[in-house]
Design an enzyme around this catalytic site. Structure first.
Site, PDB file in Angstrom:
ATOM      1  N   ARG A  21       0.834  -1.206   0.000  1.00 59.78           N
ATOM      2  CA  ARG A  21       0.000   0.000   0.000  1.00 59.78           C
ATOM      3  C   ARG A  21       0.867   1.254   0.000  1.00 59.78           C
ATOM      4  O   ARG A  21       1.778   1.383   0.819  1.00 59.78           O
ATOM      5  CB  ARG A  21      -0.905   0.024   1.223  1.00 59.78           C
ATOM      6  CG  ARG A  21      -1.964  -1.059   1.196  1.00 59.78           C
ATOM      7  CD  ARG A  21      -2.901  -0.928   2.385  1.00 59.78           C
ATOM      8  NE  ARG A  21      -4.081  -1.756   2.213  1.00 59.78           N
ATOM      9  CZ  ARG A  21      -4.228  -2.960   2.760  1.00 59.78           C
ATOM     10  NH1 ARG A  21      -3.291  -3.456   3.524  1.00 59.78           N
ATOM     11  NH2 ARG A  21      -5.331  -3.639   2.543  1.00 59.78           N
ATOM     12  N   SER A 136     -21.990 -15.068  11.627  1.00 57.97           N
ATOM     13  CA  SER A 136     -21.368 -13.879  11.048  1.00 57.97           C
ATOM     14  C   SER A 136     -21.458 -13.925   9.517  1.00 57.97           C
ATOM     15  O   SER A 136     -21.057 -14.923   8.903  1.00 57.97           O
ATOM     16  CB  SER A 136     -19.897 -13.852  11.510  1.00 57.97           C
ATOM     17  OG  SER A 136     -19.202 -12.795  10.928  1.00 57.97           O
ATOM     18  N   THR A 244     -20.155   4.557  13.241  1.00 58.73           N
ATOM     19  CA  THR A 244     -18.908   5.325  13.353  1.00 58.73           C
ATOM     20  C   THR A 244     -19.231   6.813  13.359  1.00 58.73           C
ATOM     21  O   THR A 244     -20.249   7.241  12.806  1.00 58.73           O
ATOM     22  CB  THR A 244     -17.953   5.012  12.187  1.00 58.73           C
ATOM     23  OG1 THR A 244     -16.720   5.711  12.380  1.00 58.73           O
ATOM     24  CG2 THR A 244     -18.521   5.441  10.835  1.00 58.73           C
ATOM     25  N   LYS A 247     -17.185   8.725   9.445  1.00 53.68           N
ATOM     26  CA  LYS A 247     -17.491   8.749   8.015  1.00 53.68           C
ATOM     27  C   LYS A 247     -18.520   9.867   7.767  1.00 53.68           C
ATOM     28  O   LYS A 247     -18.132  11.029   7.739  1.00 53.68           O
ATOM     29  CB  LYS A 247     -17.914   7.352   7.556  1.00 53.68           C
ATOM     30  CG  LYS A 247     -16.798   6.327   7.859  1.00 53.68           C
ATOM     31  CD  LYS A 247     -16.964   5.007   7.202  1.00 53.68           C
ATOM     32  CE  LYS A 247     -16.039   3.928   7.750  1.00 53.68           C
ATOM     33  NZ  LYS A 247     -14.620   4.077   7.466  1.00 53.68           N
ATOM     34  N   THR A 276      -8.368   2.501  27.899  1.00 55.45           N
ATOM     35  CA  THR A 276      -7.821   3.387  26.870  1.00 55.45           C
ATOM     36  C   THR A 276      -8.321   4.802  27.122  1.00 55.45           C
ATOM     37  O   THR A 276      -9.420   4.994  27.668  1.00 55.45           O
ATOM     38  CB  THR A 276      -8.218   2.876  25.459  1.00 55.45           C
ATOM     39  OG1 THR A 276      -7.544   3.646  24.471  1.00 55.45           O
ATOM     40  CG2 THR A 276      -9.705   2.950  25.193  1.00 55.45           C
ATOM     41  N   THR A 277      -7.518   5.766  26.716  1.00 52.47           N
ATOM     42  CA  THR A 277      -7.882   7.170  26.931  1.00 52.47           C
ATOM     43  C   THR A 277      -9.156   7.517  26.153  1.00 52.47           C
ATOM     44  O   THR A 277      -9.331   7.087  25.015  1.00 52.47           O
ATOM     45  CB  THR A 277      -6.716   8.072  26.462  1.00 52.47           C
ATOM     46  OG1 THR A 277      -5.561   7.714  27.229  1.00 52.47           O
ATOM     47  CG2 THR A 277      -7.018   9.551  26.661  1.00 52.47           C
TER      48      THR A 277
HETATM   49  C1  LIG Z   1     -18.150  -1.995   7.884  1.00 51.55           C
HETATM   50  C2  LIG Z   1     -17.147  -1.259   8.709  1.00 51.55           C
HETATM   51  N1  LIG Z   1     -17.234  -1.350  10.048  1.00 51.55           N
HETATM   52  C3  LIG Z   1     -16.358  -0.702  10.840  1.00 51.55           C
HETATM   53  C4  LIG Z   1     -15.354   0.074  10.311  1.00 51.55           C
HETATM   54  C5  LIG Z   1     -14.405   0.772  11.228  1.00 51.55           C
HETATM   55  O1  LIG Z   1     -14.840   2.080  11.441  1.00 51.55           O
HETATM   56  P1  LIG Z   1     -13.781   3.215  11.840  1.00 51.55           P
HETATM   57  O2  LIG Z   1     -13.181   3.690  10.560  1.00 51.55           O
HETATM   58  O3  LIG Z   1     -14.578   4.225  12.569  1.00 51.55           O
HETATM   59  O4  LIG Z   1     -12.771   2.550  12.713  1.00 51.55           O
HETATM   60  C6  LIG Z   1     -15.229   0.204   8.932  1.00 51.55           C
HETATM   61  C7  LIG Z   1     -14.159   1.052   8.355  1.00 51.55           C
HETATM   62  O5  LIG Z   1     -14.045   1.321   7.201  1.00 51.55           O
HETATM   63  C8  LIG Z   1     -16.150  -0.486   8.103  1.00 51.55           C
HETATM   64  O6  LIG Z   1     -16.056  -0.418   6.774  1.00 51.55           O
END
Ligand SMILES: Cc1ncc(COP(=O)(O)O)c(C=O)c1O
Length: 404
Positions: A21, A136, A244, A247, A276-277
């Site tokens: 990458r 899953s 999240t 995004k 974690t902080t």
């Molecule tokens: C489906 C999915 N879940 C969780 C995450 C992780 O989220 P974050 O970027 O907030 O760590 C991603 C990240 O791209 C994702 O595509």
């Protein structure tokens, strides 16, 4: 052992497989989204970003940036501790209330990223609930897979979005075992959407909990940006909704929304939450501003959907193949790793267009693609420039056109 020699030989393997990458060195330009300055050995260059997950441009929205500045002025930079030891800032509490309300749940819990929220929650449930079986989806995100593995419980992988396979696997499991079905709403690479209602129906029939990752949907779908489950009137049927802040909300961080008991359980037992902080207060303040805005405004959502339609229709007019799907993600299919990387390089160097190539293992071999994410702030001229450039490169690479 010669450690560096080992590291280098592993990296050589990535180079040989074309999987190494290379990061684009960018400086996003505030107030000028989706433009960024690209730094190269030869100087700088202005580029238009076409692969950002800041789907609505909220990371540049003055409501968000002002809220963050104010929080820095009020509270300083960092949280100063874990949530338990001095790190819970009032902005965290406001944010958790805002998220619980967004998803119609009793409670919410924030983490330092969406990755950690998946990893910590699924891992803790798997580890702590005696005999839990996690079902899953085969295309679940790495953070869910890692969390489930970490939980060391029984896991059953069902074919992607395949209700028959899921049902067969639920039926084959011990009827007395506690169960959890983990899946996503919008899958990030193909942009397809799962049958949430039907999965919830199966969960009811087999007494399973449901865990829905709405990372690529929150902010963008539903009248208040609660995601696909909100749009479809299904939020109440999900045990846990995960999302999240990094995004469509434009900031950083992750969360779950669920019952008060479940959130308290994760808060109390998940090491990835406890040790974690806490998020910087300014991030929490920015997220609150972003969520509030998207709860009460449809402007960004409607403009986003219109821009996606426009990109697709111009691609169609030029016969550039893109995967059909019902979401905002436009995968332009190249189907060849070397050509995909070459097109991405030429777009960047010659056309000032930045789209990262997506190659194996993120997607299967022969499905290499450019994952294009239009935003409300891409103009007609931007779209014409992108599609015109792709049109030229398609001819130069002798790539097949889609037939209308
Ligand atoms: C489906 C999915 N879940 C969780 C995450 C992780 O989220 P974050 O970027 O907030 O760590 C991603 C990240 O791209 C994702 O595509």
């Amino acid at each position: 052992m010669d450690f560096d020699a080992f590291f280098k030989s592993e990296l050589d393997g990535l180079h040989e497989e074309g999987r190494y990458r290379v990061f684009a060195d960018l400086e996003r330009q505030r107030g000028n989204f989706p433009r960024a300055t690209r730094y190269t050995e030869n100087g700088t260059q202005d580029v238009t970003v076409w692969c950002s997950n800041d789907y609505l441009g909220m990371g540049q929205n003055p409501l968000v940036t002002e809220a963050m500045k104010t929080a820095i002025d009020n509270c300083g930079a960092g949280a100063g501790g874990t949530r338990n030891i001095s790190g819970t800032n009032h902005y965290h509490v406001l944010l958790e209330n805002e998220l619980a309300d967004l998803h119609g749940k009793e409670s919410a819990l924030i983490f330092t990223s969406g990755y950690i929220s998946n990893w910590a929650t699924l891992g803790t449930l798997g580890h702590k609930i005696p005999g839990l079986i996690i079902f899953s989806d085969a295309l679940n995100h790495a953070s869910m897979i890692e969390g489930i593995k970490h939980g060391k419980c029984e896991r059953v992988i069902w074919k992607h979005n395949d209700l028959k396979d899921l049902e067969a696997k639920l039926a084959a499991a011990d009827p007395k075992a506690p169960k959890l079905i983990a899946f996503e709403s919008v899958y990030s690479m193909d942009g397809d959407i799962s049958p949430i209602k039907e999965i919830c129906d199966l969960a009811d029939r087999y007494g399973a909990m449901t865990y829905l990752d709405e990372v690529h949907a929150v902010g963008m779908y539903g009248p208040r940006g609660g995601g696909v489950a909100e749009r479809e009137g299904l939020m109440h049927r999900l045990t846990i909704i995960e999302g999240t802040l990094g995004k469509a909300f434009g900031v950083m961080g992750g969360y779950i929304a669920a019952s008060a008991a479940l959130c308290d359980f994760i808060r109390s037992f998940a090491s990835g939450f406890i040790f974690t902080t806490a998020l910087p207060p300014a991030l929490a303040a920015g997220a609150v501003a972003s969520i509030r805005h998207l709860k009460s405004n449809q402007i960004e959502r409607f403009a986003h959907q219109e821009r996606v339609r426009r990109v697709r229709s111009l691609l169609d007019a030029r016969g550039i193949p893109h995967m059909p799907n019902p979401s905002h993600i436009v995968p332009v299919m190249v189907g060849d790793a070397a050509k995909c990387k070459w097109i991405s390089d030429i777009l960047l160097d010659n056309f000032n267009i930045y789209v990262q190539p997506i190659n194996y293992p993120t997607v299967p071999k022969k499905t290499e693609r450019l994952r294009i994410t239009p935003t409300p702030l891409h103009t007609d001229a931007d779209i014409e420039h992108l599609v015109g450039a792709l049109h030229q490169l398609w001819s130069r690479c002798a790539l097949a056109r889609a037939v209308a």
